[in-house]
Design a protein around this motif. Structure first.
Motif, PDB file in Angstrom:
ATOM      1  N   MET A 243      35.641  37.742  37.994  1.00 25.31           N
ATOM      2  CA  MET A 243      34.787  36.682  38.522  1.00 25.31           C
ATOM      3  C   MET A 243      35.432  35.971  39.703  1.00 25.31           C
ATOM      4  O   MET A 243      34.748  35.567  40.648  1.00 25.31           O
ATOM      5  CB  MET A 243      34.452  35.683  37.416  1.00 25.31           C
ATOM      6  N   GLY A 244      36.753  35.827  39.684  1.00 20.33           N
ATOM      7  CA  GLY A 244      37.440  35.200  40.812  1.00 20.33           C
ATOM      8  C   GLY A 244      37.316  36.021  42.081  1.00 20.33           C
ATOM      9  O   GLY A 244      37.057  35.490  43.173  1.00 20.33           O
ATOM     10  N   LEU A 245      37.483  37.337  41.955  1.00 22.47           N
ATOM     11  CA  LEU A 245      37.324  38.211  43.121  1.00 22.47           C
ATOM     12  C   LEU A 245      35.895  38.182  43.642  1.00 22.47           C
ATOM     13  O   LEU A 245      35.659  38.140  44.860  1.00 22.47           O
ATOM     14  CB  LEU A 245      37.715  39.640  42.742  1.00 22.47           C
ATOM     15  N   VAL A 246      34.937  38.186  42.734  1.00 24.58           N
ATOM     16  CA  VAL A 246      33.528  38.152  43.126  1.00 24.58           C
ATOM     17  C   VAL A 246      33.178  36.828  43.792  1.00 24.58           C
ATOM     18  O   VAL A 246      32.371  36.784  44.726  1.00 24.58           O
ATOM     19  CB  VAL A 246      32.639  38.409  41.885  1.00 24.58           C
ATOM     20  N   PHE A 247      33.799  35.739  43.347  1.00 23.57           N
ATOM     21  CA  PHE A 247      33.533  34.434  43.967  1.00 23.57           C
ATOM     22  C   PHE A 247      33.911  34.446  45.449  1.00 23.57           C
ATOM     23  O   PHE A 247      33.139  33.992  46.302  1.00 23.57           O
ATOM     24  CB  PHE A 247      34.312  33.339  43.243  1.00 23.57           C
ATOM     25  N   VAL A 248      35.080  34.947  45.763  1.00 22.53           N
ATOM     26  CA  VAL A 248      35.528  34.975  47.164  1.00 22.53           C
ATOM     27  C   VAL A 248      34.628  35.897  47.989  1.00 22.53           C
ATOM     28  O   VAL A 248      34.224  35.559  49.106  1.00 22.53           O
ATOM     29  CB  VAL A 248      36.997  35.418  47.251  1.00 22.53           C
ATOM     30  N   LEU A 249      34.294  37.055  47.425  1.00 23.87           N
ATOM     31  CA  LEU A 249      33.421  37.988  48.143  1.00 23.87           C
ATOM     32  C   LEU A 249      32.045  37.370  48.389  1.00 23.87           C
ATOM     33  O   LEU A 249      31.504  37.454  49.498  1.00 23.87           O
ATOM     34  CB  LEU A 249      33.280  39.279  47.337  1.00 23.87           C
ATOM     35  N   GLY A 250      31.475  36.728  47.366  1.00 25.52           N
ATOM     36  CA  GLY A 250      30.145  36.145  47.509  1.00 25.52           C
ATOM     37  C   GLY A 250      30.112  34.945  48.430  1.00 25.52           C
ATOM     38  O   GLY A 250      29.147  34.748  49.184  1.00 25.52           O
ATOM     39  N   THR A 251      31.161  34.120  48.391  1.00 26.73           N
ATOM     40  CA  THR A 251      31.162  32.877  49.174  1.00 26.73           C
ATOM     41  C   THR A 251      31.444  33.127  50.654  1.00 26.73           C
ATOM     42  O   THR A 251      30.788  32.552  51.524  1.00 26.73           O
ATOM     43  CB  THR A 251      32.215  31.905  48.605  1.00 26.73           C
ATOM     44  N   PHE A 252      32.405  33.997  50.954  1.00 28.11           N
ATOM     45  CA  PHE A 252      32.833  34.167  52.346  1.00 28.11           C
ATOM     46  C   PHE A 252      32.431  35.513  52.965  1.00 28.11           C
ATOM     47  O   PHE A 252      32.424  35.633  54.191  1.00 28.11           O
ATOM     48  CB  PHE A 252      34.360  34.011  52.436  1.00 28.11           C
ATOM     49  N   GLY A 253      32.130  36.499  52.140  1.00 30.44           N
ATOM     50  CA  GLY A 253      31.849  37.811  52.691  1.00 30.44           C
ATOM     51  C   GLY A 253      30.396  38.239  52.673  1.00 30.44           C
ATOM     52  O   GLY A 253      29.962  39.004  53.539  1.00 30.44           O
ATOM     53  N   MET A 254      29.625  37.749  51.697  1.00 28.75           N
ATOM     54  CA  MET A 254      28.252  38.237  51.510  1.00 28.75           C
ATOM     55  C   MET A 254      27.222  37.287  52.114  1.00 28.75           C
ATOM     56  O   MET A 254      26.237  36.927  51.474  1.00 28.75           O
ATOM     57  CB  MET A 254      27.977  38.427  50.015  1.00 28.75           C
ATOM     58  N   ASN A 255      27.438  36.909  53.354  1.00 26.32           N
ATOM     59  CA  ASN A 255      26.524  36.003  54.042  1.00 26.32           C
ATOM     60  C   ASN A 255      25.700  36.743  55.091  1.00 26.32           C
ATOM     61  O   ASN A 255      25.441  36.233  56.183  1.00 26.32           O
ATOM     62  CB  ASN A 255      27.308  34.857  54.695  1.00 26.32           C
ATOM     63  N   PHE A 256      25.277  37.949  54.748  1.00 24.79           N
ATOM     64  CA  PHE A 256      24.569  38.788  55.723  1.00 24.79           C
ATOM     65  C   PHE A 256      23.249  38.165  56.148  1.00 24.79           C
ATOM     66  O   PHE A 256      22.761  38.432  57.246  1.00 24.79           O
ATOM     67  CB  PHE A 256      24.322  40.167  55.126  1.00 24.79           C
ATOM     68  N   GLN A 257      22.640  37.349  55.282  1.00 25.76           N
ATOM     69  CA  GLN A 257      21.386  36.701  55.631  1.00 25.76           C
ATOM     70  C   GLN A 257      21.552  35.841  56.884  1.00 25.76           C
ATOM     71  O   GLN A 257      20.626  35.704  57.687  1.00 25.76           O
ATOM     72  CB  GLN A 257      20.916  35.838  54.451  1.00 25.76           C
ATOM     73  N   ILE A 258      22.731  35.280  57.051  1.00 20.10           N
ATOM     74  CA  ILE A 258      23.018  34.453  58.225  1.00 20.10           C
ATOM     75  C   ILE A 258      23.646  35.284  59.339  1.00 20.10           C
ATOM     76  O   ILE A 258      23.219  35.235  60.497  1.00 20.10           O
ATOM     77  CB  ILE A 258      23.967  33.298  57.851  1.00 20.10           C
ATOM     78  N   THR A 259      24.666  36.057  58.984  1.00 22.10           N
ATOM     79  CA  THR A 259      25.472  36.720  60.009  1.00 22.10           C
ATOM     80  C   THR A 259      24.677  37.751  60.810  1.00 22.10           C
ATOM     81  O   THR A 259      24.791  37.807  62.044  1.00 22.10           O
ATOM     82  CB  THR A 259      26.689  37.407  59.356  1.00 22.10           C
ATOM     83  N   MET A 260      23.851  38.550  60.156  1.00 22.47           N
ATOM     84  CA  MET A 260      23.096  39.566  60.896  1.00 22.47           C
ATOM     85  C   MET A 260      22.044  38.925  61.792  1.00 22.47           C
ATOM     86  O   MET A 260      21.790  39.403  62.899  1.00 22.47           O
ATOM     87  CB  MET A 260      22.456  40.559  59.927  1.00 22.47           C
TER      88      MET A 260
END
Length: 445
Positions: A243-260
């Motif tokens: 869950m800790g690894l997923v938190f970092v990925l979801g918070t800082f890495g999975m922002n494709f809705q904004i970044t793309m």
């Protein structure tokens, strides 16, 4: 009585009539649910692109902050309602709960689409509707995650989880490109209305399931279920690490809705068709990852760590892409790595959780994965406005690299994990654990 369908499914698989990648589809209930969800997923991805375009182009002048706020409001309920959502999922029949949540999500999309079609949509209304969508999704997501284990036996759970991801990303392959064409031809409102209609596919599938072939998890009654769920996770270091690894990925890495959206409009100056195409290109990698994961019966921590390392490298490359074409191509390995990590983490948590706790644990898992978005998305939006769109992607690899380094150090010290790479041997990369030799205390004199 229930052995018949399972025996038939197992026989079909055993005779080789179905690939191991798709063997959960031999189960009738899961097959019906899978195709209903696939139709809905196409509509969901159309709506995501339409909503992003509505906020970024129709209602604001390319405001990354406004888009970040909308995204944050959609995910805020995951963080606030997770303990109650998990308790509700474990207390009520999941099939009935899904019918309620899917209906609510369809109505929210319908209202949003009508506001846009009639020209009444304002930014504050989008904020409110995004929050309502988030509330319904906070209950819908853990219910959907836990419901999979009621349709398939434990031996096929990892496969079914991966196929769910394949369905989601098949929708991503079709939905964004279709949304770009619909927006260009008829406007954002029509894309949102199409999404509201696709929820009917899931509702129809749920009504056609055979209740006798389901294996419902034990229902939780009485007080203290929320505290029990939190205590269960608190006592499981393996779940906390995932869950800790997923938190970092979801918070800082999975922002494709904004970044793309920002990269397409602000960096490369593209329109809705090219913007929608990016999501479909990324889905090529995501769909490939889901299908590869479907063949893996026992996901392990090393699969999660390696996929996150690949995401770190490929996302960094995407942030530096000089042209639209190069950026689009880098999204394929980004999607491959991200989906491999998420599918592995999801399957690991479900397989390692007791059935009667699965709703509460999955609600907490989704809260940790998506709960950082209410803070991460506005932060990413602010970074885009202050430092440029490229940094909205670049911050993810930086955060993940630091996290993976700290995790590696922790595993090396606590679990005595060893990583070796040999160019002339196969496999090249090996991750192993060895018994830690502790000093023998001297006898007392």
């Amino acid at each position: 009585m229930s052995a018949g369908p399972k025996r038939a499914a197992g026989t079909a698989y055993g005779r080789g009539r179905m690939s191991p990648t798709f063997h959960s589809l031999a189960i009738r209930n899961y097959r019906i649910y899978f195709f209903g969800a696939l139709v809905s997923n196409i509509g969901t991805w159309m709506a995501r692109v339409a909503q992003d375009w509505l906020v970024l182009v129709d209602l604001t002048r390319h405001s990354a902050s406004a888009l970040g706020i909308v995204t944050g409001l959609q995910f805020l309920p995951f963080l606030l309602l997770a303990p109650w959502a998990g308790a509700v999922v474990d207390r009520f029949p999941k099939r009935a709960l899904l019918m309620v949540t899917q209906t609510a999500l369809g109505l929210v999309s319908l209202v949003t689409g009508l506001l846009v079609v009639f020209g009444w949509a304002q930014l504050w209304q989008v904020y409110v509707l995004a929050l309502l969508q988030g509330i319904a999704t906070a209950f819908d997501n853990p219910a959907r995650q836990a419901f999979v284990s009621e349709m398939v036996p434990t031996a096929r759970l990892a496969n079914a989880v991966a196929l769910n991801s394949a369905s989601f990303n098949a929708g991503r392959l079709i939905g964004p490109a279709a949304a770009g064409l619909v927006i260009a031809a008829w406007g954002t409102g029509v894309g949102l209305l199409i999404n509201s209609a696709t929820f009917g596919a899931v509702l129809l599938a749920l009504t056609r399931l055979d209740p006798a072939a389901l294996t419902p998890a034990p229902v939780t009654r009485g007080k203290g279920s929320i505290r029990e769920g939190l205590a269960y996770v608190r006592g499981r270091p393996d779940l906390k690490l995932v869950m800790g690894l997923v938190f970092v990925l979801g918070t800082f890495g999975m922002n494709f809705q904004i970044t793309m959206a920002l990269m397409a409009t602000k960096i490369f100056g593209k329109g809705p068709t090219e913007f929608g195409l990016l999501g479909s290109i990324m889905a090529i990698g995501s769909l490939a990852a889901a299908l590869l994961s479907a063949r893996r019966a026992n996901p392990r921590l090393r699969h999660l760590v390696v996929s996150m390392a690949l995401f770190t490298v490929s996302a960094a490359a995407a942030s530096l892409a000089p042209t639209y074409a190069v950026f689009a191509l880098t999204l394929i390995p980004v999607g491959l790595a991200a989906l491999t990590a998420l599918t592995t983490a999801n399957a690991m948590v479900q397989l390692r959780t007791a059935p009667e706790m699965r709703g509460r644990v999955m609600a907490l898992y989704m809260a940790i994965f998506m709960g950082g978005t209410p803070f991460g998305a506005p932060l990413i939006g602010w970074i885009g406005d202050a430092f440029g769109a490229r940094w909205t992607i670049g911050i993810g690899p930086l955060a993940l690299a630091i996290t993976l380094f700290l995790v590696a150090i922790s595993l090396w010290r606590r679990e005595n994990v060893r990583v070796t790479f040999t160019a002339s041997a196969r496999p090249h990369l090996q991750i192993s654990t060895r018994a830690v030799t502790r000093p023998v205390p001297e006898p007392a004199r």
